[in-house]
Design an enzyme around this catalytic site. Sequence first.
Site, PDB file in Angstrom:
ATOM      1  N   LEU A  57       1.089  -1.043  -0.018  1.00  0.00           N
ATOM      2  CA  LEU A  57      -0.070  -0.005   0.061  1.00  0.00           C
ATOM      3  C   LEU A  57       0.920   1.157   0.106  1.00  0.00           C
ATOM      4  CD1 LEU A  57      -2.846  -0.794   2.553  1.00  0.00           C
ATOM      5  CD2 LEU A  57      -3.191  -0.421   0.157  1.00  0.00           C
ATOM      6  N   ASP A  58       0.625   2.221  -0.732  1.00  0.00           N
ATOM      7  CA  ASP A  58       1.247   3.479  -1.209  1.00  0.00           C
ATOM      8  C   ASP A  58       1.279   4.148   0.674  1.00  0.00           C
ATOM      9  OD1 ASP A  58       1.722   3.192  -3.528  1.00  0.00           O
ATOM     10  OD2 ASP A  58       0.064   4.345  -4.128  1.00  0.00           O
ATOM     11  N   PRO A  59       2.356   4.857   0.813  1.00  0.00           N
ATOM     12  CA  PRO A  59       2.397   5.503   2.167  1.00  0.00           C
ATOM     13  C   PRO A  59       1.132   6.517   2.543  1.00  0.00           C
ATOM     14  CG  PRO A  59       4.332   5.682   1.214  1.00  0.00           C
ATOM     15  CD  PRO A  59       3.657   5.121   0.091  1.00  0.00           C
ATOM     16  N   LEU A  60       0.546   7.023   1.323  1.00  0.00           N
ATOM     17  CA  LEU A  60      -0.542   7.867   1.306  1.00  0.00           C
ATOM     18  C   LEU A  60      -1.987   6.949   1.686  1.00  0.00           C
ATOM     19  CD1 LEU A  60       0.076  10.979  -0.728  1.00  0.00           C
ATOM     20  CD2 LEU A  60       0.238  10.815   1.539  1.00  0.00           C
ATOM     21  N   ALA A  61      -1.911   5.603   1.483  1.00  0.00           N
ATOM     22  CA  ALA A  61      -2.975   4.703   1.526  1.00  0.00           C
ATOM     23  C   ALA A  61      -3.087   4.259   2.885  1.00  0.00           C
ATOM     24  CB  ALA A  61      -2.938   3.631   0.666  1.00  0.00           C
TER      25      ALA A  61
END
Length: 314
Positions: free
Chosen positions: A49-53
């Site tokens: 998962l992306d850091p912003l997710a």
Amino acid sequence: MNAPRTRVQRRPVHGVLLLDKPLGLSSNQALQKAKWLLRAEKAGHTGTLDPLATGVLPLCFGAATKFSQLHLDADKTYEAIARLGVRTSTGDAEGEVIATRPVAVAAGDLARVQAQFTGPIRQVPPMHSALKRDGKALYEYAREGVEVERAPRDVVIRSLEIAAMPADCIRIRATVSKGTYIRTLGEDIGEALGCGAHLTALRRIATGGFEATQCVTLPALEAMGEAGRLACLLPTESLLAGHTSVTLAAEDAARFLSGLRRRGGWPDAAEVAVFGQAPRAFLGTAHVKAGELIPGRLLNPIEIQQTLLTEATP
């Protein structure tokens, strides 16, 4: 002077931890934190998962790492918010604004686009992704200001809901096949609406049979004692929820674990989870063809014994 860092005494830990990944951490950072809290020897995750997710990130420990691929391939469900009229270099709020356009979107437009992007579609992977080209991740090229050609990929949007929100935003809820980029989906929806878009929030709410309501947060895990943390682990076989179950008596179980086929009255099955009878223990995967149980990925006897001891500990 800094105090010396305490060395963690690692131990064998087997099972699956459903983590609600927090905003701002990479999947690997979240994994390493959970691994440290559990003092686990071996760990891996089932897709980044992306850091912003935020949201569902199954973490596999010990024997469970052998079966993590099953959830890399699983369908996933996401909820996202996209801001219309603004495109960014990364497709999300972390990038620089590269274009702005006026927004004039009606309810009929949302219904049209929802239908357009439901089912099999083709996506061009984003430059800001971990896909590799000539041994180098695409995001590394992107950081250098280099754009490389990417072949479109076939993915499937199993279900899609798009709803209008205030401030020129839309809410997207999508269940997708493996390999689908939600940032790219948001950008493509924005283009189809004639104004462009980028994601401002992204949350994974389900992967395979696991849901966000089953997850534990890192702060909650930190607040627990060791027994509580271990109690959060699901058994390794929870990764195989859709598999047919076969149970073997002790003699057949021992031979199966040595890699030998077993013959029985089982119907053909492509995905089988195999258990020993007494004590009941997960042994590994197999498939059945013409009455033969053919071994796949197997636990070793030490992993099985460690798992039984852990489960027996109050």
